[in-house]
Scaffold this active site. Structure first.
Site, PDB file in Angstrom:
ATOM      1  N   CYS A 123       0.808  -1.225   0.000  1.00  0.00           N
ATOM      2  CA  CYS A 123       0.000   0.000   0.000  1.00  0.00           C
ATOM      3  C   CYS A 123       0.836   1.269   0.000  1.00  0.00           C
ATOM      4  O   CYS A 123       0.352   2.321  -0.364  1.00  0.00           O
ATOM      5  CB  CYS A 123      -0.953   0.003   1.195  1.00  0.00           C
ATOM      6  SG  CYS A 123      -0.167   0.376   2.778  1.00  0.00           S
ATOM      7  N   CYS A 136       3.680   3.279   4.411  1.00  0.00           N
ATOM      8  CA  CYS A 136       4.842   3.310   5.310  1.00  0.00           C
ATOM      9  C   CYS A 136       6.097   3.834   4.599  1.00  0.00           C
ATOM     10  O   CYS A 136       7.195   3.719   5.155  1.00  0.00           O
ATOM     11  CB  CYS A 136       5.107   1.897   5.806  1.00  0.00           C
ATOM     12  SG  CYS A 136       5.496   0.785   4.439  1.00  0.00           S
ATOM     13  N   CYS A 192      -2.987   7.712   3.657  1.00  0.00           N
ATOM     14  CA  CYS A 192      -1.992   7.349   2.637  1.00  0.00           C
ATOM     15  C   CYS A 192      -1.005   8.477   2.400  1.00  0.00           C
ATOM     16  O   CYS A 192       0.027   8.282   1.759  1.00  0.00           O
ATOM     17  CB  CYS A 192      -2.700   7.054   1.320  1.00  0.00           C
ATOM     18  SG  CYS A 192      -3.435   8.547   0.597  1.00  0.00           S
ATOM     19  N   CYS A 240      -9.217   7.146  -1.245  1.00  0.00           N
ATOM     20  CA  CYS A 240     -10.188   8.250  -1.174  1.00  0.00           C
ATOM     21  C   CYS A 240     -10.223   9.132  -2.412  1.00  0.00           C
ATOM     22  O   CYS A 240     -11.287   9.511  -2.873  1.00  0.00           O
ATOM     23  CB  CYS A 240      -9.863   9.166  -0.001  1.00  0.00           C
ATOM     24  SG  CYS A 240      -9.820   8.384   1.598  1.00  0.00           S
ATOM     25  N   GLY A 283      18.519 -12.384  -6.890  1.00  0.00           N
ATOM     26  CA  GLY A 283      18.730 -13.701  -6.260  1.00  0.00           C
ATOM     27  C   GLY A 283      17.521 -14.101  -5.437  1.00  0.00           C
ATOM     28  O   GLY A 283      17.095 -15.258  -5.456  1.00  0.00           O
ATOM     29  N   GLY A 284      16.959 -13.135  -4.732  1.00  0.00           N
ATOM     30  CA  GLY A 284      15.780 -13.414  -3.915  1.00  0.00           C
ATOM     31  C   GLY A 284      14.646 -13.926  -4.782  1.00  0.00           C
ATOM     32  O   GLY A 284      13.911 -14.834  -4.405  1.00  0.00           O
ATOM     33  N   LYS A 312       3.181 -10.617 -19.509  1.00  0.00           N
ATOM     34  CA  LYS A 312       2.658 -10.811 -18.150  1.00  0.00           C
ATOM     35  C   LYS A 312       1.204 -10.356 -18.133  1.00  0.00           C
ATOM     36  O   LYS A 312       0.885  -9.289 -18.664  1.00  0.00           O
ATOM     37  CB  LYS A 312       3.470  -9.966 -17.163  1.00  0.00           C
ATOM     38  CG  LYS A 312       2.861  -9.890 -15.754  1.00  0.00           C
ATOM     39  CD  LYS A 312       3.760  -9.117 -14.793  1.00  0.00           C
ATOM     40  CE  LYS A 312       3.160  -9.053 -13.399  1.00  0.00           C
ATOM     41  NZ  LYS A 312       4.043  -8.410 -12.409  1.00  0.00           N
ATOM     42  N   PHE A 323     -24.694   1.763  -0.442  1.00  0.00           N
ATOM     43  CA  PHE A 323     -25.641   0.967   0.335  1.00  0.00           C
ATOM     44  C   PHE A 323     -26.590   0.137  -0.536  1.00  0.00           C
ATOM     45  O   PHE A 323     -27.803   0.263  -0.460  1.00  0.00           O
ATOM     46  CB  PHE A 323     -26.456   1.947   1.208  1.00  0.00           C
ATOM     47  CG  PHE A 323     -26.773   1.426   2.585  1.00  0.00           C
ATOM     48  CD1 PHE A 323     -25.784   1.269   3.538  1.00  0.00           C
ATOM     49  CD2 PHE A 323     -28.081   1.109   2.937  1.00  0.00           C
ATOM     50  CE1 PHE A 323     -26.091   0.810   4.816  1.00  0.00           C
ATOM     51  CE2 PHE A 323     -28.397   0.645   4.210  1.00  0.00           C
ATOM     52  CZ  PHE A 323     -27.397   0.497   5.148  1.00  0.00           C
ATOM     53  N   GLU A 350     -21.996   9.451  -2.146  1.00  0.00           N
ATOM     54  CA  GLU A 350     -22.244   8.149  -2.752  1.00  0.00           C
ATOM     55  C   GLU A 350     -22.631   8.149  -4.232  1.00  0.00           C
ATOM     56  O   GLU A 350     -22.165   7.308  -5.001  1.00  0.00           O
ATOM     57  CB  GLU A 350     -23.339   7.423  -1.956  1.00  0.00           C
ATOM     58  CG  GLU A 350     -22.913   7.129  -0.542  1.00  0.00           C
ATOM     59  CD  GLU A 350     -24.067   6.640   0.306  1.00  0.00           C
ATOM     60  OE1 GLU A 350     -24.014   5.522   0.799  1.00  0.00           O
ATOM     61  OE2 GLU A 350     -25.035   7.399   0.450  1.00  0.00           O
TER      62      GLU A 350
HETATM   63  C1  FAD Z   1       4.510  -5.999  -2.633  1.00  0.00           C
HETATM   64  C2  FAD Z   1       5.286  -7.052  -3.370  1.00  0.00           C
HETATM   65  C3  FAD Z   1       5.168  -7.130  -4.734  1.00  0.00           C
HETATM   66  C4  FAD Z   1       5.857  -8.115  -5.428  1.00  0.00           C
HETATM   67  N1  FAD Z   1       5.705  -8.165  -6.774  1.00  0.00           N
HETATM   68  C5  FAD Z   1       6.345  -9.120  -7.471  1.00  0.00           C
HETATM   69  C6  FAD Z   1       6.197  -9.185  -8.872  1.00  0.00           C
HETATM   70  O1  FAD Z   1       5.512  -8.368  -9.482  1.00  0.00           O
HETATM   71  N2  FAD Z   1       6.820 -10.182  -9.525  1.00  0.00           N
HETATM   72  C7  FAD Z   1       7.581 -11.090  -8.874  1.00  0.00           C
HETATM   73  O2  FAD Z   1       8.146 -11.964  -9.528  1.00  0.00           O
HETATM   74  N3  FAD Z   1       7.771 -11.037  -7.559  1.00  0.00           N
HETATM   75  C8  FAD Z   1       7.165 -10.084  -6.840  1.00  0.00           C
HETATM   76  N4  FAD Z   1       7.319 -10.025  -5.488  1.00  0.00           N
HETATM   77  C9  FAD Z   1       8.155 -11.045  -4.808  1.00  0.00           C
HETATM   78  C10 FAD Z   1       9.557 -10.544  -4.331  1.00  0.00           C
HETATM   79  O3  FAD Z   1       9.623  -9.207  -4.214  1.00  0.00           O
HETATM   80  C11 FAD Z   1      10.641 -10.946  -5.224  1.00  0.00           C
HETATM   81  O4  FAD Z   1      10.675 -12.322  -5.301  1.00  0.00           O
HETATM   82  C12 FAD Z   1      12.013 -10.372  -4.822  1.00  0.00           C
HETATM   83  O5  FAD Z   1      12.830 -10.405  -5.941  1.00  0.00           O
HETATM   84  C13 FAD Z   1      12.679 -11.103  -3.671  1.00  0.00           C
HETATM   85  O6  FAD Z   1      13.939 -10.522  -3.432  1.00  0.00           O
HETATM   86  P1  FAD Z   1      14.462 -10.156  -1.989  1.00  0.00           P
HETATM   87  O7  FAD Z   1      15.866  -9.691  -2.165  1.00  0.00           O
HETATM   88  O8  FAD Z   1      13.582  -9.224  -1.322  1.00  0.00           O
HETATM   89  O9  FAD Z   1      14.403 -11.579  -1.294  1.00  0.00           O
HETATM   90  P2  FAD Z   1      14.516 -11.948   0.214  1.00  0.00           P
HETATM   91  O10 FAD Z   1      13.182 -11.782   0.847  1.00  0.00           O
HETATM   92  O11 FAD Z   1      15.631 -11.236   0.850  1.00  0.00           O
HETATM   93  O12 FAD Z   1      14.865 -13.486   0.074  1.00  0.00           O
HETATM   94  C14 FAD Z   1      14.014 -14.376  -0.587  1.00  0.00           C
HETATM   95  C15 FAD Z   1      14.572 -15.802  -0.513  1.00  0.00           C
HETATM   96  O13 FAD Z   1      15.756 -15.912  -1.264  1.00  0.00           O
HETATM   97  C16 FAD Z   1      16.822 -16.422  -0.466  1.00  0.00           C
HETATM   98  N5  FAD Z   1      18.039 -15.811  -0.981  1.00  0.00           N
HETATM   99  C17 FAD Z   1      18.215 -14.498  -1.249  1.00  0.00           C
HETATM  100  N6  FAD Z   1      19.431 -14.335  -1.801  1.00  0.00           N
HETATM  101  C18 FAD Z   1      20.018 -15.539  -1.885  1.00  0.00           C
HETATM  102  C19 FAD Z   1      21.275 -16.024  -2.349  1.00  0.00           C
HETATM  103  N7  FAD Z   1      22.157 -15.201  -2.880  1.00  0.00           N
HETATM  104  N8  FAD Z   1      21.542 -17.336  -2.283  1.00  0.00           N
HETATM  105  C20 FAD Z   1      20.643 -18.198  -1.752  1.00  0.00           C
HETATM  106  N9  FAD Z   1      19.453 -17.805  -1.283  1.00  0.00           N
HETATM  107  C21 FAD Z   1      19.129 -16.486  -1.357  1.00  0.00           C
HETATM  108  C22 FAD Z   1      16.441 -16.040   0.946  1.00  0.00           C
HETATM  109  O14 FAD Z   1      17.052 -16.864   1.894  1.00  0.00           O
HETATM  110  C23 FAD Z   1      14.941 -16.229   0.898  1.00  0.00           C
HETATM  111  O15 FAD Z   1      14.624 -17.574   1.051  1.00  0.00           O
HETATM  112  C24 FAD Z   1       6.680  -9.044  -4.755  1.00  0.00           C
HETATM  113  C25 FAD Z   1       6.794  -8.952  -3.368  1.00  0.00           C
HETATM  114  C26 FAD Z   1       6.120  -7.963  -2.690  1.00  0.00           C
HETATM  115  C27 FAD Z   1       6.268  -7.876  -1.210  1.00  0.00           C
HETATM  116  S1  FES Z   2      -6.453   6.786   1.541  1.00  0.00           S
HETATM  117 FE1  FES Z   2      -5.643   8.462   0.472  1.00  0.00          FE
HETATM  118  S2  FES Z   2      -6.608  10.148   1.392  1.00  0.00           S
HETATM  119 FE2  FES Z   2      -7.586   8.444   2.317  1.00  0.00          FE
HETATM  120  S1  FES Z   3       3.354  -1.126   2.273  1.00  0.00           S
HETATM  121 FE1  FES Z   3       1.515  -1.142   3.381  1.00  0.00          FE
HETATM  122  S2  FES Z   3       2.237  -0.748   5.364  1.00  0.00           S
HETATM  123 FE2  FES Z   3       4.034  -0.965   4.285  1.00  0.00          FE
END
Ligand code: FAD
Ligand code: FES
Ligand code: FES
Length: 1406
Positions: free
Chosen positions: A51, A54, A119, A153, A355-356, A429, A990, A1338
């Site tokens: 959202c 934060c 927000c 809003c 990597g994540g 996608k 409503f 509304e």
């Molecule tokens: C709001 C939101 C939106 C998102 N939108 C998308 C999207 O549109 N498309 C999509 O594909 N994903 C999406 N994601 C998923 C996520 O953001 C991705 O997968 C992101 O790339 C993860 O990276 P990170 O560095 O934050 O991973 P982390 O959370 O830091 O780690 C994820 C995992 O990878 C492991 N890891 C990390 N680095 C290594 C390494 N070098 N070697 C071994 N293990 C490792 C960690 O131990 C953990 O298990 C979204 C997530 C959120 C919260």
């Molecule tokens: S959520 Fe944006 S002004 Fe209320």
């Molecule tokens: S993105 Fe919603 S509280 Fe952090």
């Protein structure tokens, strides 16, 4: 690990150095800011990065490059230790009311971009970070920066317009600032519209933005970083240790010592696990400071990307690299950059690592398909330093989120190879929402063609299996084939087979997902075909390439000209070919639309409203676009919401124990169970005090920091509320009837402990069969009573007079309120007399007072409910808020201490109910000209497990259903289905939006049946002067519907655009457009007579300042601002002398809920009456000394012992509908409007885009045009979400699957119409209401129906191209899935739906 690695945690926050010797590594930055630093400007809206409430800025200094970088991040997902030695800037750090607002804060406030304000701090910080990196962004930059921010809003338009003033080429004057939609009367075309203003704010009055005055990166921190030696960091907390190695050797050591430690990069995946799933990782190892993992570079074979490199850095690196590398080598790199735009929001991309993403191994990862199709290689290393390369394509992913890496291996890098000249590459996608959403299906395709013959290829799909899936069979069978039509035919058959899904596949939507596979391939096929015809351009580009220092300069331009000239030549030849029917190319021009993305264009808008009369006093603010009275506080983070209140010293926190089952017995007393089976009602009466023996809190109570387990036994008053058989308990006693029902609560020292303990409460359920959907309830006859019926005329006669009679059905899904501030409460017990104060984010303080008093068993006067402001309500805090505050009150009474709770987003969504889902089954008779003769309709709503406001919602739906049409003979029946989902409740409109949607559906059926346009059917059936509603209420000022309608047609250039739409549809097979106009007639008022009353208390203090209190709650709709304007006009003093603090049952009692759009109608009259009383008392002093000032008259009156406080009370005359006798007037007056929307759909994916919306709305004489237009836009976008996007999905056992912003999608910044024009009807005072105004909250929501029917028109066109005529069922919302599946074609035809009942679907709709 040796002790010399222990480190003091340091970071800078808003320029202040924070040193912490006992940092808790389990904390996220947001909690640290809010709880430890008491910086509550940054808000918790979801805790999952969805959202943006934060958002803060994190700045870091790179010792090697001496560069400072600024990124926006989600503080809710940022581990506190991650920001060691960095600088954090929060909304409080950039400006305040005391020190002066930052231009970003000032502009969002003054452009009316902050309504409830929850927000706003996050949006301010996203914009601020953008400006820190780019002083003069483009509008595209601005839109992109908000991909990760939501606002429920405003409808986003005012925020974008306010921030447009920071962008390049923004040199408009105030009056030119906005484009004009005056149609033929456009002031620019010389028409001129007298007295019409289109300026809601004046950019020239904004403080100039001077980047040089920004706060600097702390010099002390630079010094510290310069002197810092790279070393292993270690922060140890109670449960979690944070380690941050600086090289691979340190990492290997750590992994050897702690094999179960968890690696973390951006924490966007892990953070969600921690925050939502409450997973705990005792040892976290951060990878952000190991050079090898954080390097991205071009090499001979491709681009090598370190595993911890963030997605934003990759985007930046590749975008630059692509400019330097020949195009043909970059096809997969292009695909990555393109995909990253649709990957999450910027806050996530700024920290999430590649990597994540790979290691998470999500089957819907957006990058893995590209990596697999392009043949990437992964480099891994084990803790002994042994490295190996793994081709990702075939061997890496082994199952759902598993891979072939060994437990002691770490991912080092991924190398993306260059493509060669004969290769083609493209990725796709499709998500529910275009921006910031995870994919439903994604795909990447690569093909190597020599002379149009396939040498090799890759086809990879996400969202079709537990892992990203390679279409191996298909790939192997098409090698050696020519890239022609027969290949397309054969490949679709092969893919349909290889990618087939069983009907119960996880994720559901199986026909849609399978169709997407074929659609994507078709798009790729055409793209390659198109490209083949263009392959000469690659050769040309190569042959005509110039070195950067070529004589003459302008190298890019000259090279582009070469291709442009060729392109022109190509098109000329092509045109000639199509005319001569020579098959020199084999893509039909109409097919080209399959390959083109939607055109991206900067948003445009106008807002037009009546200017105030020349003779209006300069202090009279009525009719002026006065800024929301707390906009500045909201923009600076100073506005206090309940969870921002500084905790009381002895305060405790309560976590609710919710039912996890939809329908189950939770009491093991056999007799009780038998009785429950026999008669639901009896158990309510007899057993509500008996213990629920299957609930065991023993383990939870043993946890240190836990004070008590609260359940129905602690309720000293009544645990039950409502009518027997359809009311509800506060805490379940014997039986639970939905997931999310309260069973009890744990009271503990803090949220963390309380929530952990609540999860330890053991509940044994004996499950019963649940009823989830409306269809289930109809089959089982599960209805609330009474079932309402409305009749007028004689439908049999109507059918006899009809030329045609049709039957139809439409269903609308529910809508989540998604107020940004979740339900919150704080119960403050006083020491004596059982007095209790409740601070609640509720829309109805009287109802809350009554509920709490009843639950505690005390008289109402012992309970004071106080409400300062709400972070959004939309009806969701009218009645569904009582449970939380009442539970807190029970707890506070038991422990004798203040108790607080703010529900987590998931808790809120799965326990508080939504807008009712509706099903309509109708039979309508009409003439061949389209004139309505008779209508019979059965409306069914999904009411959930209790009555709540379901009967009233159904009544409203029935009373308003006829919209602006005359229906001579009608029978409407309203059934409220009792089911086992959380009780559904009030939501803006409503029941009316659902009812109007039904009406427009059979109108569109009539149009089709008669072969005339929807517009024509609407026009010929529109109510005429003298006609009544089918409840026999005369509609006054009916001509205003026609005025709105005609102005809307004119301003939108409807007729001309309808022709353009037709032309577009003739020329395009796979993109279609539709345009639709909808009228609106909306009856205003509570049809329950007693609710139409309001009170106000106005106090003048002896310094002349005025404290204004009234019965209405401020939830962003600007009610307090309007009331101040009314008081200012009535008292004749400047608005800045008047202040509204809060609502309280002890100042203005017995109020009605702030709802039904009548907040300002009712309270405004009460305020006016109170002010008039005071004016009368001051009149003698004013008359005696007219030359003196207000302050003097006030003082004189005071010394004369005149009361300077007055109450006002107002009740609406002539209103109230009696259902038993079907008599009375349900509405006080009517509000009118019209909207035209035009959309474009992608027939192959179901994606759509709103190209333009024009709204004309009757608001009487506006009290505040900025607020009214803000309400119109905000309501419209909320309606747009309702009708096209927002959708809850339930497991067949009644668990909500769409619990947060990750799965439940609201419209985002880029979803609003590309052109969005709003006009207020001028010269239409409504004498019945204060300041001649009209309700606004509304009605405009219903105008978003225009988008739905524009989409339906576009689908009609697509179906016609497939040879299908006639009506079809399109349920609401018109999601991508529904649009795609309605655009029936050769691809969808391959996937017939499985027979219902032969399988258990993954999800159901309620
Ligand atoms: C709001 C939101 C939106 C998102 N939108 C998308 C999207 O549109 N498309 C999509 O594909 N994903 C999406 N994601 C998923 C996520 O953001 C991705 O997968 C992101 O790339 C993860 O990276 P990170 O560095 O934050 O991973 P982390 O959370 O830091 O780690 C994820 C995992 O990878 C492991 N890891 C990390 N680095 C290594 C390494 N070098 N070697 C071994 N293990 C490792 C960690 O131990 C953990 O298990 C979204 C997530 C959120 C919260
Ligand atoms: S959520 Fe944006 S002004 Fe209320
Ligand atoms: S993105 Fe919603 S509280 Fe952090």
């Amino acid at each position: 690990m040796s002790t010399d690695q222990e480190t003091q945690f340091i970071f800078f926050c808003n320029g202040r150095k924070i040193t912490d010797n006992s940092v808790d590594p389990s904390m996220m930055l947001l909690s640290y800011l809010r709880l430890k630093l008491r910086l509550t400007g940054s808000k918790l809206g979801c805790g999952e990065g969805g959202c943006g409430a934060c958002t803060v800025m994190v700045s870091s200094y790179d010792k090697a490059t001496k560069k400072i970088s600024h990124i926006s991040v989600n503080a809710c997902l940022t581990p506190i230790c991650q920001i060691h030695m960095m600088a954090v800037t929060t909304v409080e750090g950039i400006g305040s009311l005391k020190t002066g607002l930052h231009p970003v804060q000032e502009r969002i406030a003054k452009s009316h971009g902050s309504q409830c304000g929850f927000c706003t701090p996050g949006i301010v910080m996203s914009m601020y970070t953008l400006l820190r990196n780019n002083h003069q962004p483009t509008m595209s930059d601005v839109e992109d920066t908000f991909q990760g921010n939501l606002c429920r809003c405003t409808g986003y338009r005012p925020i974008l317009e306010g921030f447009r003033t920071f962008t390049k080429n923004n040199d408009f004057t105030d009056t030119e600032y906005l484009a004009c939609n005056g149609g033929t009367q456009c002031c620019r075309s010389g028409g001129g519209i007298n007295g019409i203003s289109k300026t809601l704010f004046q950019p020239s009055k904004f403080t100039a933005y001077d980047p040089s005055t920004e706060i600097i990166f702390p010099p002390e921190l630079i010094l510290m970083l310069e002197n810092e030696k790279p070393k292993l960091l270690r922060f140890t907390g109670e449960d979690v240790t944070w380690l941050r190695p600086t090289n691979l050797h340190q990492l290997f050591d750590i992994r050897k010592q702690f094999p179960n430690s968890k690696l973390v990069s951006g924490n966007t995946e892990l953070g969600v696990d921690v925050n939502l799933k409450k997973v705990r990782y005792p040892i976290l190892v951060s990878l952000t400071h190991i050079t090898e993992l954080n390097t991205v570079e071009s090499c001979d074979v491709g681009v090598k990307i370190g595993a911890s490199v963030t997605l934003s850095r990759i985007e930046e690196f590749l975008s630059n690299a692509i400019k330097k590398i020949p195009d043909h080598k970059c096809k997969s790199l292009f695909a990555i950059v393109d995909m990253l735009h649709w990957f999450a929001g910027q806050q996530i991309r700024n920290v999430a690592s590649i990597g994540g993403n790979i290691i998470t191994g999500s089957p819907i990862s957006d990058l893995n398909p590209i990596f697999m199709a392009s043949g990437c290689t992964l480099e891994v290393v084990d803790t002994e330093g042994v490295r190996r390369l793994i081709p990702i394509v075939n061997k890496f992913f082994t199952g759902y989120r598993t891979n072939s890496m060994k437990p002691n291996e770490i991912l080092i890098s991924v190398t993306v190879p260059y493509t060669n000249k004969s290769e083609h590459f493209k990725a796709f996608k499709q998500a529910h929402r275009r921006d910031d959403d995870i994919a439903i299906v994604n795909a990447a395709f690569r093909v190597d063609l020599q002379d149009e013959v396939i040498q090799s290829c890759s086809m990879v799909f996400g969202g079709m299996a537990p892992t990203t899936k390679l279409a191996k069979e298909t790939m192997s069978k098409i090698i050696g084939r020519t890239w022609d039509q027969s290949l397309l035919e054969d490949t679709t058959i092969l893919l349909a087979d290889e990618m087939s899904l069983p009907p119960d596949a996880p994720g559901g939507m199986v026909e849609y997902r399978q169709s997407l596979v074929l659609s994507f391939f078709f798009k790729f096929y055409l793209t390659v075909r198109q490209h083949c015809s263009f392959s000469e351009t690659i050769l040309l580009a190569d042959e005509m390439s110039l070195p950067p220092d070529a004589p003459g300069g302008m190298v890019e331009y000259r090279q582009s000209l070469v291709l442009s000239f060729f392109f022109k030549f190509y098109l000329t030849v092509r045109q000639h070919c199509s005319f001569s029917e020579n098959k020199c190319i084999n893509i039909q021009s109409v097919d080209m639309s399959a390959t083109l993305p939607f055109k991206r264009a900067d948003k445009r808008s106008t807002q037009m409203f009546q200017e105030i009369p020349d003779n209006q006093s300069s202090v009279d603010p009525v009719g002026r676009p006065m800024v929301h009275s707390s906009a500045y506080q909201q923009a600076t983070g100073e506005a206090v919401y309940i969870d921002d209140i500084v905790p009381f010293q002895d305060e405790l926190y309560m976590a609710i124990v919710f039912s996890q089952k939809a329908h189950a017995i939770i009491n093991d007393d056999l007799m009780q169970i038998i009785l429950v089976w026999l008669l639901d009602v009896i158990y309510m009466l007899l057993f509500f005090k008996l213990p629920a023996r299957c609930v065991d809190a023993t383990a939870a109570l043993r946890m240190p920091g836990v004070y008590a387990f609260i359940d129905h036994n602690d309720v000293t008053g009544s645990n039950f509320f409502g009518e027997l058989g359809q009311g509800e308990e506060l805490f379940a006693t014997v039986k639970v009837t939905c997931v999310g029902q309260y069973i009890g609560g744990i009271v503990a020292d803090n949220k963390e402990i309380a929530q952990r303990a609540a999860r330890m409460v053991r509940v044994e359920y004996q499950e019963l069969e649940p009823i989830i959907s409306i269809e289930d309830a109809i089959a089982k006859g599960s209805y609330l009573q009474p079932i309402r019926t409305l009749r007028n005329g004689n439908v049999s006669d109507g059918y006899n007079n009809s030329d045609q009679i049709i039957k139809g059905e439409i269903k609308l899904g529910e809508q989540e309120h998604f107020y940004l501030e979740t339900q919150t409460g704080l119960a403050l017990p006083k020491r004596e007399d059982n007095v209790m104060e409740i601070l609640s984010s509720c829309q109805d303080q009287r109802f809350m007072q009554a509920r709490v008093a009843n639950v505690l068993g005390v008289q109402f006067h012992k309970i004071t409910v106080r409400v300062k402001r709400l972070g959004g309500g939309f009806g969701g805090k009218e009645t569904r808020c009582w449970h939380l505050s009442a539970a807190l009150a029970v707890a506070a009474k038991r422990v004798g201490r203040p108790v607080r709770c703010m529900l987590d987003r998931g808790e809120d969504m799965s326990s508080t109910g939504t807008r009712h889902a509706f099903l309509g089954r109708y039979k309508v008779g009409f003439t061949n000209e389209g004139k309505i003769q008779a209508l019979e309709i059965d409306l069914y709503s999904n009411s959930g497990n209790s009555q709540d406001s379901s009967i009233s919602v159904m009544e409203c739906a029935m009373l308003r259903m006829q919209n602006a049409y005359y229906i001579p003979n009608v029978t409407v029946r309203g059934y409220c289905c009792k089911t086992n989902i959380p009780s559904n409740t009030a939501f803006r409109g409503f029941g009316t939006p659902q009812a109007l949607m039904m009406t427009e559906n059979w109108i569109s059926d009539i149009a089709l049946a008669c072969g005339i346009s929807q517009r024509k059917v609407r026009e010929i059936n529109m109510l005429q002067d003298g006609e009544s509603t089918y409840c026999n209420q005369k509609v006054q000022d009916l001509y205003l519907i026609k005025r709105c309608w005609n102005e809307c047609l004119n301003k939108s250039d409807y007729e001309m655009r309808q022709l353009q739409v037709n032309e577009f549809n003739r020329s395009n097979r796979w993109k279609k457009r539709g345009i639709s106009i909808i009228p609106l007639s909306y009856g205003v008022g509570f049809h329950a007579k007693f609710l139409n009353q309001a009170g106000a208390l106005v106090i003048i203090y002896t310094d002349g300042s005025v404290l204004l209190t009234h019965g209405g709650v401020e939830m962003g709709q600007g009610l307090h601002t309007k009331m101040i304007q009314v008081a200012s006009r009535t008292l004749g003093i400047a608005s800045n002398r008047i202040y509204t603090n809060e609502n309280s049952t002890s100042t203005v009692p017995n109020t009605s809920q702030t709802a039904a759009s009548v907040g300002s109608d009712l309270n405004g009259m009460a305020v006016k009456i109170a002010c008039e009383k005071l004016c009368r008392r001051l009149e003698p002093y004013r008359n005696r000394e007219p030359s003196k000032t207000w302050d003097d008259w006030v003082k004189a009156a005071y010394y004369d012992r005149v009361s300077l406080s007055a109450t006002g009370f107002y009740k609406t005359p002539d209103i109230g509908y009696e259902w038993d006798t079907k008599s009375g007037e349900p509405f006080y007056y009517f509000s009118f409007g019209a909207a035209v929307s035009e959309v474009e759909i992608d027939c192959l994916t179901g994606d759509h885009m709103v190209l333009r919306t024009d709204i004309v709305m009757d608001v009487g004489d506006t009290i505040n045009p900025a607020i009214d237009i803000g309400q119109i836009e905000g309501a419209f976008i909320q309606g747009y979400g309702l009708f096209t996007l927002e959708e809850h999905r339930w497991s067949p056992t009644g668990n909500l699957l769409t619990k947060g912003p990750g799965f439940y999608k609201l419209p985002g910044f880029t979803d609003i119409p590309v052109e969005f024009n709003v006009s207020l009807l001028d010269g239409v005072p409504n004498k019945k209401v204060v300041c001649s105004s009209k309700a606004i909250g509304e009605p405009p929501l219903c105008l978003a129906i225009s988008v739905f029917y524009a989409i339906k028109e576009a689908i009609f066109s697509s179906r016609r191209d497939s040879g299908i005529e006639g009506s079809f069922r399109l349920d609401s919302p018109a999601t991508a899935e529904r649009i795609r599946m309605a655009c029936v074609d050769k691809f969808t035809g391959k996937f017939p739906s499985a027979t219902p009942g032969t399988f258990t679907p993954f999800f159901i709709r309620s």
